[in-house]
Design a protein around this motif. Sequence first.
Motif, mmCIF file in Angstrom:
data_model
loop_
_atom_site.group_PDB
_atom_site.id
_atom_site.type_symbol
_atom_site.label_atom_id
_atom_site.label_comp_id
_atom_site.label_asym_id
_atom_site.label_seq_id
_atom_site.Cartn_x
_atom_site.Cartn_y
_atom_site.Cartn_z
ATOM 1 N N GLU A 297 -4.675 10.868 12.123
ATOM 2 C CA GLU A 297 -4.562 9.842 11.091
ATOM 3 C C GLU A 297 -3.184 9.211 11.195
ATOM 4 O OE1 GLU A 297 -4.816 10.480 6.653
ATOM 5 O OE2 GLU A 297 -6.862 10.953 7.294
ATOM 6 N N ASP A 298 -3.099 7.888 11.187
ATOM 7 C CA ASP A 298 -1.769 7.277 11.231
ATOM 8 C C ASP A 298 -1.218 7.186 9.811
ATOM 9 O OD1 ASP A 298 -2.797 5.048 10.010
ATOM 10 O OD2 ASP A 298 -2.255 3.641 11.592
ATOM 11 N N LYS A 299 -0.012 6.691 9.706
ATOM 12 C CA LYS A 299 0.654 6.712 8.388
ATOM 13 C C LYS A 299 -0.088 5.851 7.359
ATOM 14 C CE LYS A 299 4.500 9.220 9.024
ATOM 15 N NZ LYS A 299 4.891 9.257 10.407
ATOM 16 N N GLY A 300 -0.881 4.896 7.846
ATOM 17 C CA GLY A 300 -1.637 4.052 6.904
ATOM 18 C C GLY A 300 -2.985 4.648 6.535
ATOM 19 N N GLY A 301 -3.243 5.888 7.015
ATOM 20 C CA GLY A 301 -4.488 6.558 6.657
ATOM 21 C C GLY A 301 -5.671 6.188 7.543
ATOM 22 N N LYS A 302 -5.426 5.426 8.637
ATOM 23 C CA LYS A 302 -6.524 5.060 9.548
ATOM 24 C C LYS A 302 -6.760 6.190 10.538
ATOM 25 C CE LYS A 302 -7.146 0.244 9.491
ATOM 26 N NZ LYS A 302 -6.039 -0.281 8.679
#
Length: 420
Positions: free
Chosen positions: A70-75
């Motif tokens: 998961e990236d920092k933007g929640g994707k």
Amino acid sequence: MSKLRAVKGMNDWLPADARRHRVLEDTFRRVAGIYGYGEVRTPLVEPTPLFVRSIGEVTDIVEKEMYTFEDKGGKTLTLRPEGTASCVRAYLQHNVQASGPVTKWFYSGPMYRRERPAKGRYRQFHQVGCELYGDAGPFGDAELIDLAHRFLTELGIEGPRVLLNSLGSGDTRQRYRDALLAFLKPRAAELSEDSQRRLERNPLRVLDSKAPQDQEVSADAPSILEFLSQDDQTHFDDLRRTLDQLKTPYEVQPRLVRGLDYYTRTLFELKGGSADLGSQDTLCGGGRYDGMVEQLGGPPTPAIGFAMGVERLLLSMAEGDPSAGCDAFLVVTPAQRQLAVGVLSQLRSAGLRVDSDIRGGSLKSQFRRADKSGAPFALVLGDDEASAGTLQVKDLREGTQTAVAVSATASHVLENLKAP
Ligand code: HAM
């Protein structure tokens, strides 16, 4: 503190390996180019659903091998496990079909699968591959297989073999799936745990299993070629005829299936070379995937492609460094080390690949290093040469030696490199 090491299954490429990789890539670019393929580069990271929707949920890759985070933007993102899905995504995103009915792309780059590392199987590996959109075949299929075969031949891989099958299209797969299931179900207890688990959802994968008990059971399984529709059969026959015409050798393997779900009709693999790669001996895998563009939201678009594992190709190619690191090695007497700095710069500016031992040392040891470097020429800069403005150019293969003006040395060496 524990030692810092590369991630398991991911390798460093030191200069000799990187050079062989470069030669391989250059050869691929050239061969793909003569068939009209243009290069594409897509990101290493894609949204996870791209791979789940295209490769298929009941595949090794999606079930257990993807590097997903998961990236920092929640994707939810995934390091690409292969290039085909990314190419289709790019093809749709840039509306490439609007620029012409047929698109031919090639790519080269790292892929990521969390597999058990072994010789020829890594967690970061490299593929070169081609994808062709907008042509339903069978001539495009034959041309693509011919391209793959030609590339292996040009790499000097001994006896490349093309294994060929057709998976059919439309309801062929479904009818075959039902027949295969009817054959396998009564023998389910004899299958490996993995195959038992997949039996209902994806029985074709049992044919692809490397487990000996699965191979034993599937040896007598019905052949998909008996289930082809008239159209599929015509496509396959025409493909075979065209390969015969191109003199591209192939072997029909009715039990050939592959680990990705997206294939329809033509399916192929290439093997060859003398390296003992065990079950990692597939150098190239490919096939038609006529449903993927539509499945990912585009118009119905036929497609076919292949990818090859670069590490496996390098293991299968003849040993040896295809291009020595340097053209020449400069040997310098202690009094001329300062002058050598300028001479090296002048030679390099003239395009010569030249190395020197900047630590100095005895002439004998410098000559030893010149030999070890693989450079075909040694250039000697001593006191006499310094006052005459020349270099002694020694051909290390022939043992001959000539004095050449420093300003003419680069062209002299480059000219002589070309001589047989
Ligand atoms: P694939 O069979 O999964 O197909 O991979 C193609 C080739 O990549 C294999 O034959 C092998 O040489 C190499 N390869 C795969 N996994 C590894 C690994 N873990 N380590 C080293 N080499 C590996 C595909 O990827 C499809 N995208 C091919 C394709 C393109 N089909 C249509 N278009």
